[in-house]
Design a protein around this motif. Structure first.
Motif, short mmCIF file in Angstrom:
data_model
loop_
_atom_site.label_atom_id
_atom_site.label_comp_id
_atom_site.label_asym_id
_atom_site.label_seq_id
_atom_site.Cartn_x
_atom_site.Cartn_y
_atom_site.Cartn_z
N SER A 75 35.45 34.72 61.49
CA SER A 75 34.03 34.58 61.15
C SER A 75 33.19 34.09 62.33
O SER A 75 31.98 34.05 62.24
CB SER A 75 33.86 33.65 59.96
N PHE A 81 28.10 46.59 60.44
CA PHE A 81 28.55 47.97 60.63
C PHE A 81 27.40 48.95 60.45
O PHE A 81 26.39 48.63 59.84
CB PHE A 81 29.65 48.31 59.63
N TYR A 87 29.08 44.74 49.16
CA TYR A 87 30.00 44.86 48.03
C TYR A 87 29.18 45.32 46.82
O TYR A 87 28.32 44.57 46.35
CB TYR A 87 30.68 43.52 47.77
N TRP A 89 29.51 45.63 43.67
CA TRP A 89 29.50 44.96 42.37
C TRP A 89 28.84 43.58 42.42
O TRP A 89 28.65 42.93 41.41
CB TRP A 89 30.93 44.83 41.82
N LEU A 102 34.56 32.94 51.04
CA LEU A 102 35.88 33.21 51.64
C LEU A 102 36.34 32.02 52.47
O LEU A 102 37.53 31.74 52.58
CB LEU A 102 35.80 34.45 52.52
N LEU B 141 34.60 48.19 54.25
CA LEU B 141 34.39 47.08 53.32
C LEU B 141 35.47 46.02 53.52
O LEU B 141 35.22 44.82 53.44
CB LEU B 141 34.45 47.63 51.89
N GLU B 143 37.20 45.66 56.39
CA GLU B 143 37.02 45.09 57.72
C GLU B 143 35.89 44.07 57.72
O GLU B 143 35.97 43.03 58.38
CB GLU B 143 36.76 46.21 58.73
N THR B 144 34.84 44.36 56.95
CA THR B 144 33.76 43.39 56.80
C THR B 144 34.32 42.07 56.27
O THR B 144 33.99 40.99 56.75
CB THR B 144 32.70 43.92 55.82
N THR B 145 35.20 42.20 55.26
CA THR B 145 35.79 41.00 54.66
C THR B 145 36.55 40.18 55.71
O THR B 145 36.44 38.96 55.75
CB THR B 145 36.75 41.42 53.53
N TYR B 146 37.30 40.87 56.56
CA TYR B 146 38.05 40.15 57.60
C TYR B 146 37.11 39.51 58.62
O TYR B 146 37.36 38.39 59.07
CB TYR B 146 39.04 41.09 58.29
N THR B 147 36.03 40.21 58.99
CA THR B 147 35.13 39.61 59.99
C THR B 147 34.28 38.49 59.37
O THR B 147 33.64 37.74 60.09
CB THR B 147 34.18 40.65 60.63
N LEU B 148 34.29 38.40 58.03
CA LEU B 148 33.61 37.26 57.40
C LEU B 148 34.57 36.09 57.24
O LEU B 148 34.23 35.07 56.64
CB LEU B 148 33.06 37.66 56.02
N GLY B 149 35.77 36.25 57.76
CA GLY B 149 36.74 35.15 57.71
C GLY B 149 37.72 35.27 56.55
O GLY B 149 38.43 34.32 56.24
N GLY B 150 37.77 36.43 55.88
CA GLY B 150 38.66 36.59 54.74
C GLY B 150 40.10 36.82 55.17
O GLY B 150 40.36 37.40 56.22
N GLN B 154 42.75 37.32 50.04
CA GLN B 154 41.38 37.33 49.50
C GLN B 154 40.85 38.75 49.42
O GLN B 154 40.17 39.11 48.47
CB GLN B 154 40.47 36.47 50.38
N VAL B 159 38.21 41.75 46.81
CA VAL B 159 37.51 42.97 47.21
C VAL B 159 38.17 44.20 46.58
O VAL B 159 37.53 44.94 45.84
CB VAL B 159 37.45 43.11 48.74
#
Lengths: 257, 242
Positions: A75, A81, A87, A89, A102, B141, B143-150, B154, B159
């Motif tokens: 993070s 992107f 997301y 939902w 997260l 989607l 990769e976004t999660t990983y770059t947000l620290g996920g 998680q 997701v």
């Protein structure tokens, strides 16, 4: 914040044999800078950003953030992107909160931070909307708010306005510049749009293609609070022409042959 | 919409009232309604419907419980996929009714073989359809999660799982129709009760009106199952409905 990219190379193995996408890239970004890397398709610019984000691993060379070698995504390097990555939902509010969630930040603090950044991008009144109810430009603003809410050391942007129509794109560029002036966030953006690079960046890296290398580093000495009228200035045009010539210079022999 | 039901009904009524066919073979709508009433007052209708529904609920419920984690794991992890996909790919083409004799040998004549048949007949399709849905989760989607620290965990639970929920409900909606057929097949072969058993008994006594009555009940309940899963989708996945 100090991002450093040292002799970075990336080779892809394909069925037709290895392809060298990036060759010996040296770059850096300092605290509060807005840096653009501009290049044609085939310059490996998306690959470059993915390597910085830690989504791919380099073949040679290294990337460091404040001296720490990048080994995977995190993070501290938030990414926006080109495709809208909200997301579907989650409400706009929950999208912006998600990065904080997260990272295990409590609900109350999360809500406050998200509300703050929704206000920064001017979308407070859409907090309870679903992404599908938003226009492309608004979606990208939510994605930016979500990235900022995680307080990254640097924000990476992969042609974030590439999918937008011309008017929206111009509005978003102005918005991005204002946002950068207000928040002081460090940004590394890649784009194929020379105008966009000159308009936004303080410093531009011009990339060549096949393989991607840094051809020139260029300081853009224009006021940091530019507006769209700056595009008519002589200085703006000169920067633009210079970059176009650099990009063209590499292209012409290929076209002639 | 009304026509779609009304026209066949009127045709049925016309054909049966014109005496084109012996009413022993084609009972009139009125006879079928009377048969329904008879089955209801005798208590068979409720018992048989409950018995069939019970088998579907348990058999398909088990298949659903098993297929969600396996389907998601196969979609998300290449190793799990390469372990299970080949065997499932073969087994799912073995027609479930062909297993009935074996199931009776192994499990006897009670509820177990019927539940097992429904389970077997739906679990593999559930798994493969859920796996496919997971494969279509946009890479950006994640990769976004990983770059947000996920973390991967998680990404999986926060997701991938919510993203495929509408597909899971749709998968269930499609495959529960199969389980509704299989329960009748199982009851036709060997059962104490159930709508399939009622049809076999009616055949023995040449009561075509009761057969028609059971068919209508089967259709109505199947349709109701479909509608309730659509409703569940609208309730839980507003975002996925246009």
């Amino acid at each position: 914040m100090h991002l450093e990219i040292n002799s970075l190379s990336k080779q892809f193995e394909t069925r037709q044999g290895p392809i060298l996408a990036l060759d010996g890239i040296d770059m850096h970004v300092e605290t509060g800078e807005f840096v653009c890397a501009v290049g044609a398709s085939g310059s490996g610019k998306s690959t470059l950003l993915r390597l910085v984000a830690g989504l791919d691993m380099p073949t040679a060379g290294e990337i460091t953030v404040d001296g720490q070698i990048v080994t995977g995504p995190g993070s501290d390097r938030g990414m926006v992107f080109q495709s809208y990555t909200l997301y579907p939902w989650m409400t706009v509010q929950n999208n912006v909160e998600f990065g904080l969630k997260l990272q295990g930040i409590g609900a109350k603090e999360r809500r406050e931070m998200a509300s703050y950044y929704l206000d920064v991008v001017g979308l407070t009144r859409f907090a309870r909307s679903l992404p599908k109810q938003l226009s492309g430009g608004m979606k990208q603003r939510v994605a930016i708010a979500r990235t900022l809410a995680s307080r990254p050391k640097i924000m990476l942007m992969d042609e974030p306005f590439g999918a937008l129509d011309v008017q929206t794109k111009e509005t978003m560029q102005q918005f991005m510049l204002d946002l950068w002036n207000r928040t002081g966030v460090s940004i590394l953006m890649i784009t194929h749009d020379v105008d966009e690079a000159v308009f936004l960046a303080q410093r531009v890296y011009v990339l060549t293609a096949h393989p991607g290398t840094v051809q020139r580093e260029l300081f853009v000495d224009l006021p940091s609070d530019r507006t769209y009228t700056v595009r008519r200035d002589r200085a703006f045009q000169d920067y633009r022409e210079e970059i176009m010539d650099l990009l063209r210079g590499k292209m012409t022999p290929a076209l002639a042959s | 919409m009304v026509l779609s039901i009304a026209v066949p009904l009127v045709l049925w009524w016309l054909v049966s009232s014109l005496d084109l066919v012996n009413d022993k073979f084609l009972p009139s709508p009125l006879q079928v309604v009377q048969a329904l009433g008879r089955l209801w007052t005798d208590g068979f209708l409720l018992d048989d419907t409950a018995a069939s529904l019970m088998r579907v609920t348990v058999g398909f419920g088990l298949a659903a419980l098993v297929s969600v984690p396996i389907g998601i794991a196969m979609g998300a992890f290449a190793s799990v996929r390469s372990l299970l996909e080949p065997i499932i790919g073969v087994v799912r083409y073995m027609p479930p009714p062909a297993f009935i004799p074996l199931l009776i040998i192994y499990l006897g004549l009670g509820e177990a073989p019927k539940i097992a048949l429904i389970f077997m007949g739906t679990v593999f399709f559930n798994i493969l359809m859920i796996m496919d849905a997971v494969k279509f989760v946009p890479k950006a989607l994640l990769e976004t999660t990983y770059t947000l620290g996920g973390q991967r965990r998680q990404a999986l639970f926060q997701v991938i799982a919510p993203y495929v929920l509408p597909n899971i409900i749709d998968t269930f909606r499609i495959n529960i129709a199969t389980s509704w057929s299989l329960v009748v097949v199982a009851e036709l072969v060997a059962a104490e009760n159930g709508l399939g058993k009622r049809i076999v008994l009616a055949q023995k006594f040449f009561n075509t009106d009761e057969i028609f009555a059971c068919l209508i009940i089967l259709g109505v309940i199947g349709f109701a199952l479909d509608l309730s899963l659509r409703y569940l989708m609208r309730l839980t996945c507003k975002w996925a409905i246009d």
